[in-house]
Motif scaffolding. Structure first.
Motif, PDB file in Angstrom:
ATOM      1  N   TRP A  94     -11.739   0.295  26.270  1.00  0.00           N
ATOM      2  CA  TRP A  94     -11.422   0.394  24.912  1.00  0.00           C
ATOM      3  C   TRP A  94     -11.090   1.534  24.472  1.00  0.00           C
ATOM      4  N   GLN A  95      -9.714   1.716  23.669  1.00  0.00           N
ATOM      5  CA  GLN A  95      -9.243   3.110  23.408  1.00  0.00           C
ATOM      6  C   GLN A  95      -9.085   2.918  21.743  1.00  0.00           C
ATOM      7  N   GLN A  96      -9.449   4.136  21.321  1.00  0.00           N
ATOM      8  CA  GLN A  96      -9.553   4.231  19.814  1.00  0.00           C
ATOM      9  C   GLN A  96      -8.406   5.265  19.676  1.00  0.00           C
ATOM     10  N   TYR A  97      -7.891   5.149  18.158  1.00  0.00           N
ATOM     11  CA  TYR A  97      -6.798   5.835  17.924  1.00  0.00           C
ATOM     12  C   TYR A  97      -7.043   5.922  16.258  1.00  0.00           C
ATOM     13  N   GLN A  98      -6.458   7.195  15.854  1.00  0.00           N
ATOM     14  CA  GLN A  98      -6.259   7.343  14.253  1.00  0.00           C
ATOM     15  C   GLN A  98      -4.939   8.281  14.212  1.00  0.00           C
ATOM     16  N   ARG A  99      -3.850   7.813  13.398  1.00  0.00           N
ATOM     17  CA  ARG A  99      -2.790   8.315  13.144  1.00  0.00           C
ATOM     18  C   ARG A  99      -2.773   8.685  11.696  1.00  0.00           C
ATOM     19  N   ASN A 100      -1.840   9.667  11.359  1.00  0.00           N
ATOM     20  CA  ASN A 100      -1.438   9.816   9.810  1.00  0.00           C
ATOM     21  C   ASN A 100       0.096   9.306   9.701  1.00  0.00           C
ATOM     22  N   VAL A 101       0.057   8.051   9.232  1.00  0.00           N
ATOM     23  CA  VAL A 101       1.051   7.334   9.252  1.00  0.00           C
ATOM     24  C   VAL A 101       2.366   7.822   8.381  1.00  0.00           C
ATOM     25  N   ALA A 102       1.887   8.599   7.286  1.00  0.00           N
ATOM     26  CA  ALA A 102       2.826   9.150   6.532  1.00  0.00           C
ATOM     27  C   ALA A 102       3.462  10.465   7.296  1.00  0.00           C
ATOM     28  N   ILE A 125       1.036  -1.139  -0.152  1.00  0.00           N
ATOM     29  CA  ILE A 125      -0.158   0.250  -0.171  1.00  0.00           C
ATOM     30  C   ILE A 125       0.852   1.103  -0.037  1.00  0.00           C
ATOM     31  N   ASP A 126       0.488   2.088  -0.841  1.00  0.00           N
ATOM     32  CA  ASP A 126       1.288   3.666  -0.820  1.00  0.00           C
ATOM     33  C   ASP A 126       0.549   4.419   0.241  1.00  0.00           C
ATOM     34  N   VAL A 127       1.126   4.583   1.432  1.00  0.00           N
ATOM     35  CA  VAL A 127       0.314   5.178   2.606  1.00  0.00           C
ATOM     36  C   VAL A 127       0.606   6.618   2.402  1.00  0.00           C
ATOM     37  N   ASN A 128       1.133   7.190   1.224  1.00  0.00           N
ATOM     38  CA  ASN A 128       1.081   8.657   0.846  1.00  0.00           C
ATOM     39  C   ASN A 128      -0.384   8.934   0.263  1.00  0.00           C
ATOM     40  N   ARG A 129      -1.005   7.932  -0.080  1.00  0.00           N
ATOM     41  CA  ARG A 129      -2.308   8.114  -0.604  1.00  0.00           C
ATOM     42  C   ARG A 129      -3.120   7.647   0.335  1.00  0.00           C
ATOM     43  N   LYS A 130      -3.146   6.701   1.425  1.00  0.00           N
ATOM     44  CA  LYS A 130      -3.896   6.264   2.134  1.00  0.00           C
ATOM     45  C   LYS A 130      -3.202   6.279   3.444  1.00  0.00           C
ATOM     46  N   PRO A 131      -3.004   7.558   4.049  1.00  0.00           N
ATOM     47  CA  PRO A 131      -2.077   7.628   5.392  1.00  0.00           C
ATOM     48  C   PRO A 131      -2.659   7.545   6.525  1.00  0.00           C
ATOM     49  N   TRP A 132      -3.885   7.310   6.954  1.00  0.00           N
ATOM     50  CA  TRP A 132      -4.565   7.226   7.991  1.00  0.00           C
ATOM     51  C   TRP A 132      -4.753   5.747   8.625  1.00  0.00           C
ATOM     52  N   LEU A 133      -4.343   5.289   9.702  1.00  0.00           N
ATOM     53  CA  LEU A 133      -4.449   4.327  10.330  1.00  0.00           C
ATOM     54  C   LEU A 133      -5.279   4.506  11.622  1.00  0.00           C
ATOM     55  N   ALA A 134      -6.411   3.621  11.589  1.00  0.00           N
ATOM     56  CA  ALA A 134      -7.455   3.843  12.516  1.00  0.00           C
ATOM     57  C   ALA A 134      -7.659   2.409  13.232  1.00  0.00           C
ATOM     58  N   TRP A 135      -7.649   2.198  14.423  1.00  0.00           N
ATOM     59  CA  TRP A 135      -7.493   1.059  15.260  1.00  0.00           C
ATOM     60  C   TRP A 135      -8.154   1.159  16.825  1.00  0.00           C
ATOM     61  N   SER A 136      -8.467   0.098  17.330  1.00  0.00           N
ATOM     62  CA  SER A 136      -8.867   0.052  18.784  1.00  0.00           C
ATOM     63  C   SER A 136      -8.024  -0.913  19.532  1.00  0.00           C
ATOM     64  N   LEU A 143      -6.797   1.056   7.115  1.00  0.00           N
ATOM     65  CA  LEU A 143      -5.776   1.943   6.545  1.00  0.00           C
ATOM     66  C   LEU A 143      -7.033   2.796   5.705  1.00  0.00           C
ATOM     67  N   LEU A 144      -7.044   4.302   5.806  1.00  0.00           N
ATOM     68  CA  LEU A 144      -7.993   5.053   5.126  1.00  0.00           C
ATOM     69  C   LEU A 144      -7.201   6.153   4.442  1.00  0.00           C
ATOM     70  N   ARG A 145      -8.155   6.595   3.399  1.00  0.00           N
ATOM     71  CA  ARG A 145      -7.787   7.990   2.785  1.00  0.00           C
ATOM     72  C   ARG A 145      -7.988   9.340   3.503  1.00  0.00           C
ATOM     73  N   GLU A 146      -8.996   9.280   4.274  1.00  0.00           N
ATOM     74  CA  GLU A 146      -9.231  10.324   5.275  1.00  0.00           C
ATOM     75  C   GLU A 146      -9.434   9.889   6.647  1.00  0.00           C
ATOM     76  N   PRO A 147      -9.418  10.689   7.687  1.00  0.00           N
ATOM     77  CA  PRO A 147      -9.744  10.188   9.025  1.00  0.00           C
ATOM     78  C   PRO A 147     -11.156   9.696   9.329  1.00  0.00           C
ATOM     79  N   ALA A 148     -11.524   8.920  10.045  1.00  0.00           N
ATOM     80  CA  ALA A 148     -12.884   8.273  10.259  1.00  0.00           C
ATOM     81  C   ALA A 148     -13.252   8.729  11.514  1.00  0.00           C
TER      82      ALA A 148
END
Length: 269
Positions: free
Chosen positions: A213-221, A106-117, A260-265
């Motif tokens: 439960w803890q939720q996170y979103q990070r811009n991996v790029a 995956i090109d994380v520059n195009r899909k930079p957001w990682l979301a998890w819990s 892995l997302l293009r925009e934050p959720a």
């Protein structure tokens, strides 16, 4: 270049240890491992991670492969369980260390957001990811990246070449972990004690949210560029790791879906 016997032995010892950590993130998930004619598989890899919630409880999630770091270590137990009307991944480590990994490309520059819990029942007593002897954590998200190996330092080149000789795999150019540590402040960046090609970013610290439960979103790029000082190459592997082997303790944790997302959720769960 010749290495003295003592330095060669040290390099070999470091490689064996570093290789197990890097392998979790997908050394076998490099693009060279994907057959050239497997267009359908490649397209699937480039789309998304397989979700834990899409699987029934009682087994391992589809497309996630177990990784035993070494036969000398007891493996962490992973299984899918039902909680709150959804399927999540349960991890239990009893003086153990192993993980699960998912191959991607995956090109994380195009899909930079990682979301998890994630959730843990307790911190690992005595654990401190900044120290080699106590480098355990109840939860980790591990990301492996491709890159230009010609940019590696001389010592990292020796380390990587020796690890490839010992394991038969070319290691990821860089590995970024998101971790929950008991001591280091949120936002701390901690390098692996053996190589700067493994960096840990603390996203949760201390016991305040244990059992929740803890939720996170990070811009991996952005995280990668800030930590490694260059733009990321392709993401070739995603892993989870719950370990309590160095401290000889126990850890029990749960992971929700990783996306892995293009925009934050709005929510990771």
């Amino acid at each position: 270049m010749k290495l003295r016997p003592s330095r060669l032995a040290t390099a070999f010892g470091h490689c064996l240890l570093v290789a197990t950590v890097l392998a979790l993130a997908g050394c076998a998930a490099s693009r060279s491992s994907v057959p050239a004619d497997a267009a359908a598989k490649q397209a699937r890899l480039d789309q998304a991670l397989a979700l834990f919630s899409a699987n029934p409880a009682g087994a391992l999630p589809a497309d996630w492969a177990p990784l035993t770091l070494t036969r000398k270590k007891k493996p962490t137990e992973y299984t899918l369980v039902e909680e709150g009307g959804r399927t999540v991944l349960h991890a239990k480590a009893d003086q153990a260390s192993s993980g699960l990994r998912h191959a991607v490309d995956i090109d994380v520059n195009r899909k930079p957001w990682l979301a998890w819990s994630w959730k843990t029942s307790a911190l690992v007593p005595g654990a401190d990811v900044s120290a080699r002897e106590t480098d355990d954590a109840p939860v980790r998200i591990v990301l492996a990246f491709d890159g230009d190996h010609d940019k590696l330092s001389l010592m990292d080149t020796i380390l990587f070449d020796t690890a490839k000789l010992l394991t038969g795999h070319e290691l990821p150019y860089a590995t970024l972990m998101y971790v929950w540590d008991g001591k280091a402040p949120v936002g701390s960046v901690i390098a692996n004690s053996r190589t700067g090609r493994i960096q840990m970013l603390v996203v949760q610290s201390g016991p305040a949210h244990v059992g929740q439960w803890q939720q996170y979103q990070r811009n991996v790029a952005e995280d990668y560029e800030r930590i490694f000082g260059e733009k990321p190459g392709r993401l070739i592997g995603v892993g989870v790791l719950t370990d309590a082997d160095n401290t000889l303790q126990q850890a029990e944790s749960w992971y929700g879906d990783i996306r892995l997302l293009r925009e934050p959720a709005g929510a990771a769960r």
